[in-house]
Each structure stands twice: as C-alpha cells, then as structure tokens.
Design a protein around this motif. Structure first.
Motif, PDB file in Angstrom:
ATOM      1  N   ILE A  55       0.842  -1.285  -0.144  1.00 24.38           N
ATOM      2  CA  ILE A  55      -0.190  -0.038   0.073  1.00 24.38           C
ATOM      3  C   ILE A  55       0.892   1.418  -0.170  1.00 24.38           C
ATOM      4  O   ILE A  55       1.960   1.129   0.429  1.00 24.38           O
ATOM      5  CB  ILE A  55      -1.098  -0.018   1.193  1.00 24.38           C
ATOM      6  CG1 ILE A  55      -0.292  -0.011   2.472  1.00 24.38           C
ATOM      7  CG2 ILE A  55      -1.999  -1.243   1.139  1.00 24.38           C
ATOM      8  CD1 ILE A  55      -0.820   0.171   3.790  1.00 24.38           C
ATOM      9  N   GLN A  56       0.424   2.332  -0.547  1.00 23.11           N
ATOM     10  CA  GLN A  56       0.944   3.655  -0.316  1.00 23.11           C
ATOM     11  C   GLN A  56       0.895   4.170   0.976  1.00 23.11           C
ATOM     12  O   GLN A  56      -0.103   4.239   1.558  1.00 23.11           O
ATOM     13  CB  GLN A  56       0.520   4.497  -1.476  1.00 23.11           C
ATOM     14  CG  GLN A  56       1.355   5.678  -1.982  1.00 23.11           C
ATOM     15  CD  GLN A  56       1.179   6.084  -3.100  1.00 23.11           C
ATOM     16  OE1 GLN A  56       1.560   5.783  -4.215  1.00 23.11           O
ATOM     17  NE2 GLN A  56       0.306   7.329  -3.300  1.00 23.11           N
ATOM     18  N   LYS A  57       1.963   5.116   1.269  1.00 20.07           N
ATOM     19  CA  LYS A  57       1.902   5.689   2.732  1.00 20.07           C
ATOM     20  C   LYS A  57       0.557   6.644   2.727  1.00 20.07           C
ATOM     21  O   LYS A  57      -0.103   6.948   3.651  1.00 20.07           O
ATOM     22  CB  LYS A  57       3.193   6.386   3.001  1.00 20.07           C
ATOM     23  CG  LYS A  57       4.025   5.516   3.251  1.00 20.07           C
ATOM     24  CD  LYS A  57       5.414   6.156   3.677  1.00 20.07           C
ATOM     25  CE  LYS A  57       6.695   5.076   3.910  1.00 20.07           C
ATOM     26  NZ  LYS A  57       7.977   5.889   4.228  1.00 20.07           N
ATOM     27  N   LYS A  58       0.770   7.557   1.616  1.00 16.14           N
ATOM     28  CA  LYS A  58      -0.704   8.736   1.620  1.00 16.14           C
ATOM     29  C   LYS A  58      -1.722   8.231   0.605  1.00 16.14           C
ATOM     30  O   LYS A  58      -1.383   7.394  -0.207  1.00 16.14           O
ATOM     31  CB  LYS A  58       0.106  10.025   1.110  1.00 16.14           C
ATOM     32  CG  LYS A  58       1.057  10.555   1.838  1.00 16.14           C
ATOM     33  CD  LYS A  58       1.659  12.019   1.237  1.00 16.14           C
ATOM     34  CE  LYS A  58       2.384  12.563   2.293  1.00 16.14           C
ATOM     35  NZ  LYS A  58       2.940  13.665   1.591  1.00 16.14           N
ATOM     36  N   GLY A  59      -2.870   8.692   1.221  1.00 14.73           N
ATOM     37  CA  GLY A  59      -4.007   8.497   0.428  1.00 14.73           C
ATOM     38  C   GLY A  59      -4.935   7.371   0.449  1.00 14.73           C
ATOM     39  O   GLY A  59      -5.984   7.111   0.084  1.00 14.73           O
ATOM     40  N   GLY A  60      -4.504   6.198   1.087  1.00 10.09           N
ATOM     41  CA  GLY A  60      -5.020   4.736   1.202  1.00 10.09           C
ATOM     42  C   GLY A  60      -5.894   4.846   2.584  1.00 10.09           C
ATOM     43  O   GLY A  60      -5.660   5.631   3.536  1.00 10.09           O
ATOM     44  N   ALA A  61      -6.598   3.688   2.678  1.00 10.07           N
ATOM     45  CA  ALA A  61      -7.377   3.223   4.120  1.00 10.07           C
ATOM     46  C   ALA A  61      -6.094   2.910   5.178  1.00 10.07           C
ATOM     47  O   ALA A  61      -5.221   2.211   4.966  1.00 10.07           O
ATOM     48  CB  ALA A  61      -8.073   2.063   3.860  1.00 10.07           C
ATOM     49  N   PRO A  62      -6.576   3.620   6.342  1.00 12.78           N
ATOM     50  CA  PRO A  62      -5.562   3.026   7.315  1.00 12.78           C
ATOM     51  C   PRO A  62      -5.819   1.799   7.915  1.00 12.78           C
ATOM     52  O   PRO A  62      -6.865   1.250   7.723  1.00 12.78           O
ATOM     53  CB  PRO A  62      -5.750   4.124   8.476  1.00 12.78           C
ATOM     54  CG  PRO A  62      -7.454   4.516   8.299  1.00 12.78           C
ATOM     55  CD  PRO A  62      -7.570   4.406   6.892  1.00 12.78           C
ATOM     56  N   VAL A  63      -4.770   1.421   8.703  1.00 16.88           N
ATOM     57  CA  VAL A  63      -5.042  -0.115   9.422  1.00 16.88           C
ATOM     58  C   VAL A  63      -5.546   0.380  10.789  1.00 16.88           C
ATOM     59  O   VAL A  63      -5.016   0.744  11.888  1.00 16.88           O
ATOM     60  CB  VAL A  63      -3.697  -0.831   9.707  1.00 16.88           C
ATOM     61  CG1 VAL A  63      -3.720  -2.000  10.391  1.00 16.88           C
ATOM     62  CG2 VAL A  63      -2.895  -0.852   8.294  1.00 16.88           C
ATOM     63  N   SER A  64      -7.022   0.194  10.840  1.00 17.90           N
ATOM     64  CA  SER A  64      -7.895   0.686  11.882  1.00 17.90           C
ATOM     65  C   SER A  64      -8.463  -0.596  12.567  1.00 17.90           C
ATOM     66  O   SER A  64      -8.135  -1.499  12.216  1.00 17.90           O
ATOM     67  CB  SER A  64      -8.903   1.641  11.655  1.00 17.90           C
ATOM     68  OG  SER A  64      -9.826   1.010  10.516  1.00 17.90           O
TER      69      SER A  64
END
Length: 244
Positions: free
Chosen positions: A127-136
């Motif tokens: 995944i990319q550091k910016k712009g994607g869904a967080p690991v929540s």
C-alpha cells in the motif's frame, strides 16, 4: 478506531515517533506554534512522517481531552520492508504472489481483502503511505485477525514498488474494467503481482501505463462493476486454480 491506537498531545506524539512507533495518521492544528511544537516539527521532518493540517474542530471530535493541537493514530501492526520481503520470498523457492492496493479508501474493503489474501497464500500486500485506508480497528475486525498473519508493506509511491517488482522478475497485472482481455486470458502461474484500484476511480492512469498486463472480469449484468474486495477474491482464486 480503538482508543489505545490514539495518541494526543505534543510530547506524547513526539515520544511515539522517537520510540519507533508506526504513525498511521497524524493530524496537526493549523497555525500550531511554540517551542515544544518546534521539537515536534523536527521529529516529523527527520523521520519523514506524513501529516495533515486540520481545523481544531476535527481534533476536538477525535478526543475531548487536551490534545494541544496534535493527534496521531498508531498503527497496531509493524510494516515490512518491500525489498527484503521480495528477496525472502524468491529465496524460499515459492512462486511469488503479491497484491498492490492503489488508493483503496474503505477500511472494511481493506480488511476483507486482507482476509482473502491470507487465505489464498499472498506473500505480501503493498500500500502507499498517503491516500489509502488506514490500518484501523475496523480493518482488523473485518480481516478476522488475518492482518497479523500476512506482511504489509508501506511504500512512498506505488510506481516505485512496480518498478522494483518488475526488476525482480515479477509480472505486474492490473485488474481494471478498461482492459480488453479477461482474467481467463492470463497466465498466473509465473511470479505475479496483482493491482486493485480504489472504489471510485479504479487504478490511476499513471499506474496503468507501467503495468505488464491488464485484465478485467467478464460482466453479464446491468451493473458495470463488482465490489473491489469481491473482484480481488476472484483474481486471487483464479491464480490458485491455475497454480494447483
């Protein structure tokens, strides 16, 4: 997101950064200043941490406590180094299978994809550091805990990951409705990385230009596309079918 992943206050966030915690999201109040905030800015810069300026109202919604203009979410998992992971998989003698998520934004889709990826033997998710869904917390719950069993790599840019995979002899395939051919035209028995796009926009055009192959799923209904986690499952299980 669960409270234990939320850190607030300038000094607390700095300690999290210094101790090497993975900062998933960092929100900073617009106009933040002061001597202590200068130290925070130094840590952010030295560690290359991404952040977003937000109005104080957003911070107040995240926590009612004294946040001092800074709120961070700590990732509940440790991320893997892509280069090391690829080398480990190649050296293991297994046929590499990677999954790249291009700006996927829904945490439940993310969790569902992680669950399917773990079940189908994917060696790593990129995944990319910016712009994607967080690991929540929602991601973890939807993955049914699978997130703790599969390596996840965060990269600065998806494009760089594609170049590295291709340089390592891994074919990069885009799952896109823009493709002319279908998934059933592909040979998935070779080292492969499959890219899935975001829920709304799909795979970005700049990424599509870099891939080795493109493929779509045949559609016979009135609706032109599947949920991304369902589509991902079809691609991964076709890969398994060919490799059995």
């Amino acid at each position: 997101m669960k409270d234990e992943t939320l850190v607030f206050g300038i000094r607390a966030v700095m300690e999290a950064i210094i101790s090497g915690k993975t900062i998933d999201k960092l929100f900073i109040q617009k106009g933040l200043h002061g001597e202590l905030s200068k130290e925070l800015w130094k840590q952010i810069k030295e560690n290359g941490i991404s952040f977003s300026y937000v109005p104080i109202e957003k911070l107040n919604r995240l926590t009612r406590k004294n946040h001092q203009g800074v709120v961070a979410f700590i990732s509940p998992i440790e991320f893997h180094n892509l280069e090391n992971l690829v080398l480990d998989v190649i050296e293991s003698g297994e046929t590499p299978l990677f999954l790249i998520l291009d700006q996927l934004s829904d945490v439940r889709n993310f969790g569902a994809i992680i669950r399917t990826a773990e079940c189908t033997g994917v060696h790593g998710i990129i995944i990319q550091k910016k712009g994607g869904a967080p690991v929540s917390a929602d991601t973890i719950k939807t993955s049914a805990g699978a997130i703790f069993n599969i390596p996840i790599c965060k990269v600065d840019h998806i494009k760089d990951a594609i170049f590295y995979l291709q340089g390592s002899g891994i074919t990069v395939i885009a799952a896109t409705e823009k493709a002319k051919g279908t998934i059933y035209d592909l040979n998935l028995t070779n080292p492969t990385a499959i890219i899935m796009g975001s829920e709304g926009k799909g795979i970005s055009n700049s990424v599509l230009k870099l891939v080795d192959e493109q493929a779509k799923l045949p559609m016979h209904g009135e609706i032109a596309s599947l949920n991304v986690s369902v589509a991902c499952g079809v691609f991964l299980y076709e890969t398994i079918r060919q490799r059995l």
